[in-house]
Every structure is written in C-alpha cells, then in structure tokens.
Design an enzyme around this catalytic site. Sequence first.
Site, PDB file in Angstrom:
ATOM      1  CB  SER A  56       5.902   7.086  -2.694  1.00 59.01           C
ATOM      2  OG  SER A  56       7.027   7.913  -2.545  1.00 59.01           O
ATOM      3  CB  SER A 238       1.769   6.348  -5.411  1.00 57.32           C
ATOM      4  OG  SER A 238       1.540   7.259  -6.464  1.00 57.32           O
ATOM      5  CE1 TYR A 239       0.896  11.829   1.251  1.00 56.90           C
ATOM      6  CE2 TYR A 239       2.403  13.225   0.022  1.00 56.90           C
ATOM      7  CZ  TYR A 239       1.561  13.028   1.085  1.00 56.90           C
ATOM      8  OH  TYR A 239       1.347  14.039   1.997  1.00 56.90           O
ATOM      9  N   PRO A 240      -0.751  11.148  -3.141  1.00 53.43           N
ATOM     10  CG  PRO A 240      -2.857  11.769  -2.311  1.00 53.43           C
ATOM     11  CD  PRO A 240      -1.655  10.933  -1.991  1.00 53.43           C
TER      12      PRO A 240
END
Length: 765
Positions: A56, A238-240
């Site tokens: 992530s 982190s992963y948006p």
Amino acid sequence: MVKFLQVEGRGCDHVVLWLDCDKEGENICFEVLDAVLPVMNKPRGTERTIYRAKFSSITDTDICNAMNSLGEPNHNEALSVDARQELDLRIGCAFTRFQTKYFQGKYGNLDSSLISFGPCQTPTLGFCVERHDKIQSFKPETYWVLQAKVNHEKESSLTLEWDRVRVFDREIAQMFLNITKMERDTKVESVSKKEKAKQRPLALNTVEMLKVASSALGMGPQHAMQIAERLYTQGYISYPRTETTHYPENFDLKASLRQQTNNPYWAETVKALLSEGINRPRKGHDAGDHPPITPMRAATEAELGGDGWRLYEYITRHFIATVCADCKYLQTTISFIIGPEHFTCVGKMIISPGFTEIMPWQSIPLEENLPKCEKGDVFPLSEVKLLEKQTNPPDYLTEAELITLMEKHGIGTDASIPVHINNICQRNYVTVENGRRLKPTNLGIVLVHGYYKIDAELVLPTIRSAVEKQLNLIAQGKANYHQVLEHTLDIFKRKFHYFVDSIAGMDELMEVSFSPLAATGKPLSRCGKCHRFMKYIQAKPSRLHCSHCDETYSLPQNGTIKLYKELRCPLDDFELVLWSSGSRGKSYPLCPYCYNHPPFRDMKKGMGCNECTHPTCQHSLSMLGIGQCVECENGVLVLDPTSGPKWKMACNKCNVIVHFFENAHKVRVSPETCESCDAALVDVDFNKAKSPLPGDETQHSGCVFCDPVFQDLVELKHAAMRHPMHRGGQGKRQGRGRGKGRRPGGRPNPKKPKDKMAALAAYFV
C-alpha cells in the site's frame, strides 16, 4: 513497452508482479504476463513461477512485508476491468461517433471537437443539468420572520430566534407581531446546558480527499489525483486510491506519527499525542482494498512546493486528527416567552478543542456570550420586528457535491471519478465557475434534455449503477464475465438503434440553440468544384463549409488557418490554406479536398502538402523534403517556405523543428542530393550586408547535415537532434532526398561516414 518487457523477461525463471493493488492493477498484471510468459523459461513440473506482491506504500517496511507474503494475481478482478473497458469503449464509441457526425455536419457553433457519450460521463453531466433545471424553474416565495432583541447588559443586546422559524402569510405574521409588540419584557422559560462532542474525522479515503481538495484547496479532482499519485510514487503518502476509511488492527499508527515529530506546523501536537497516548481511530468502512491514505514520511514545503505541499499538509493533518480526541463543547439553550410566542437563543463554549487544534477550520464557531440567567428571570425587550425575506434557489453543484452524488449512485470508481468530471469540462459541456461550481453550457443542457426526450435511462444513474453491481460480482467470482458482457451489450444495442431512429427529437432542441453551418463562419478560400468562397468555421472543430455544394471539410486543429497566397492545388483546383501553430511552432500548407480525400494510395486522411507525394507540385514533400527526421523513424524534415527570414524546416510527423539560415534572402531545395547521407542539398542566398558565409560570399549550396559551412547556421528546437547517419557509426537509414523522401529503402552500399560527420554529430547532440 511490450518489447521492453520481453527483453527483460527473456530467460527468467520467476516473475513477481509489483503493480498497483487495485482492480486496474490486477488487470495490468495479466497484460504483463501475456508479454513475458512466452519468453520466460518453462517451469519444471508443477513449479510455481508467478507471484503477486500486495503493498500500500513504497516504504522499506511495506516492500519487505509484501515480499515475505507473495500471493497470486486475481483473475476475476482483472476480468471485471476487461468487461468495464469493453463496455465503455463499445457503447461510448457507437453513440459518440453517431452524434458527432450527425450534429457537426449540421451546426457550426457547437464549440466542441467531439459530441461524446459515455456510460459514466453522461450521468455525471446529467447531475449538473438537473441542478441547472432546478435553478431555472425555481420560483422564489416571500416569507416573514419575527425577530426579538433583549437587553442583558449595558449597551449590549441579544437576538432571539423565533420557534416557528417563518410563516408564508403576511397577515398571520402581522398578527404575531401585534401580539408580541404589546409586551415590554420577556421571561426566561427554561435554561438547559448539555455537553456535546464533535467527532474526529474518519480515516481518509479517495473520495473524501478529492472533495476537500476541490472545496477547500481549490484543486480540480483530476489535478488533485495527479498530485496524489506523484506523492505516492515519491514515497510521501500511501496508495491514494482506496475506498476504505478504517485502519486495520495491525496498522502501526505510532510509527506514522513519529515521522511527523520535527515538522514545525504540528510537532507539538504530535509529541503530546505520543506522550499522552493516542486515541484509536473511529471504526469506518473496510472495503478490503487498501488502508486509508496516510503520510508515510516527513516532508517540507521546500521539498514538495505549491499544490504538492498543500495536499500533503491536508493529508497529514487529517491523519493526525483521526488519532486525536473529539472536540467537546458545552451548549447552552435559553428559551424565552413573549406573550404566547416562544423564542430561543443558543450559545456554545469550548471545553476541549481535541482534533480541531490540528484542523482549525473544523473548530466550533464562536457565538455571542449568553447572559447568566435562571428560569423565571425577566429581561427588557429592546425591539420586536418583522423581517421580510425570500426563498433562494439552490446554487450550481460544486465538484465536491458532484463527487458525493457520483459515489452515492455508484457512477464510476474512486479512480475514474476525476476522469469523468474532467471529461465533461474538456468537452465544453460544463464550465468551472467561482468556488469550483460546475455550470452547464448550452451544449451540455441540450444534450441532456435530448437524452431525456429520447431515452431517459441514457442519462439517469440507475442503469450504470446496475452495471457496476454486475461488474463487482464478476470481481468477486459470483457472475460470469461473458454473460454480463453479452447481456449489457444487448441492452445498449437496442437503446442505440432506438436513439438513431429518434434523433430528430434531440435535433429539434439543437435547432433552437445553435446556428446551421451555412449561417456560420466567414468566407476564406474558394471551393474547387463551384469556385465560390467556402466559410471558415472557427468554433471547435474548425472546418471549412461550402454552402453551395453542401460539403464540409475537416482541418487540422489547435492552430490558426489563413489563405495561402491564393495558390491552388494542381489536382482539384481548391485554394490552399496555411495551418500554423504559432511563430515558434510548425506551419504547412494544405489542400482542403486532399486533406479529407487522399489523392494517392500511400497517403492517409489528414495529411497536408508536407506529406503529399505529388511528383511535381511545388508545395509537396517531393519538392520541399530535405532529409530524414533527426528524431523519429518515419518523419521527413520539410522546408517551410513561408518562414523567411527566420527560415526553418520541420518534421512532418513529430515536433522537431530545425531553424537555419536566419536573415537569408532565399532558401531553395536543390534537385541534387548529398553523397554521404542522401539528403537534398539546399541553395541559400544571403544579402551581402548580412551574409555569414566565409569570404563575404552571398550564395552557397550544400547539405544541411554534412556541410561544415552550414554547421554554425543550424539550430534544433523541441528535441535532441541526432541524424540517423550517426546512430552507432554506420546507422540504419533511408533515402530522404528530393523525390526520395518516402521511398522504403536507402541507396545500396551506403558510404561510411567521414570524420567530419562525427564532429557534426557531437554538435547536433
């Protein structure tokens, strides 16, 4: 990219897929496998060779954890993306092609290069037009409000709110005013004090981030998403793309907090939280995809700058707020009675600011101080009056409100919502007004009204929402990919045929709002068939229209069009026009008829004179082509005869421009070619006063690439200049001289480059 992957994968035994951990990422996994599996080593027996990394954020911890717990790519999720892509492409293309051709062939001022339809895009536009219709049909109503003021301190008064709020009958309102005006004092009926809490925010997901970016930071959703992706790839967040608002139990919140202890904006708050203990974040929605958006490492404004820092700051403040305490305040409500009527005033006092310290814009607004009083206390009335007001129409949708509606009705995904909103802006269906409000244009309004008139389901969110549910079932392995695809396509196929048969209904609305082609534009060049002037229509897409022949001719876009010296095409007698992208860009002449109806087999629609293979026309590639492009494989550098005295040649395929021979009186392409590189020689004629040639000569003939006399007179723009002759010594080349510009092969037994060529190569690079 496929070739690159095959080169990298050749001879490998195992492949680990590190793609984005969402449905689109799973889909790309299988595209990568399609490219690399044929060139990898064959597995031994039942040996496992394909692995999927789930992560992530791009941090050491996350990458190590992902490597230690490798899984397999999810084929069902990849299939759901395939289904969505095929449905959107086939449905969108069919409707878009039909209505674009139909309406652009009839109306001249649509001001949109494409009249597009999309299964998600069109309902998105529908929400904006629905709000517009409510505004237009709104009829304001007059109402009356009773307002009382009491004196509670010297030179201080308190405004009381009427419990009835408002009445819509003037006579009744006047009656209440007459009753209360008879009183001189007001009596306290009750005093209540209640401790309340404003909850800290849920953890941040994509939709909430986009809404705040639009409403508070003034960024469009597409722009905000691009910045978030950049912050992610740089390792700051982190992963948006996530729908989850709940942190997993094993998420190390303290480690993320410790990263922020040195930032001057929130260091004190973070240190206090770490020493006193953090609050567990509120339980949100767990979509099973990624953890909420979280800062992964510290950053400064100098590092990120501008919008990057503003978005990072919000994400960080939001994260810190999720582990802060709730904001607590005391709400005091005092009820008054004036005659038979009841009035109230409310005051709030902060007990503990909690998370509003780090998110000050969420703080409880300060209200006027209430007097200390008890039940039965009497205060003198300073005034009682009747206020006349009107109901107001709703405002146009903000981007944040539109995102909320799209999420509620299941239109698009967290990844595609910004794209759909950006599309309706780019297509000129809506304009972004102050406050990031979306106001539909005439074209957007007419389209939606037309869809409602023919088939409301094309614009309502219901049918797309149902399709999204089916796609989610494919991702979960509960629905068959082929059955869902076939069933949905069959529905839209029937809708498309009905739409085509009923297009006259939408056309009636178009006639009212837009002008026919014949009444649009201004005369520019003569038609080769009737020799009358054709009209140039500047509104997108720019085109020429001959009202006498009832013919429309497409033109190159994103530039200016003007008549080219009243010269005519030798093939069809149409007057040539000159397209230009500006003084620093490219320009070339074109024949409107040849541009739309290629005269030779080796030409395609949309080619100008700089790509025309006519053997004798003075404007063609054969006469003005100089040499192979220094950057792309298939392009030819063509002299721009209109560019003097700042002469240039430009590639007819890519954006390479070569400036040369500034202030030359004449530049001509010679019939002779260079012995070394097959490029056409150039004859240059300078004025005596401005000649840069050695020995005060005014004329010289030579190769632009090879002649040392020309070396200092050539300047490249837009791309790294590299002649094909210099690619690793004896390079792969094709003849690009006059008359040979488009032939497939070069001369046999090409000569080895001379030493001066190597020097020239270094100069060009």
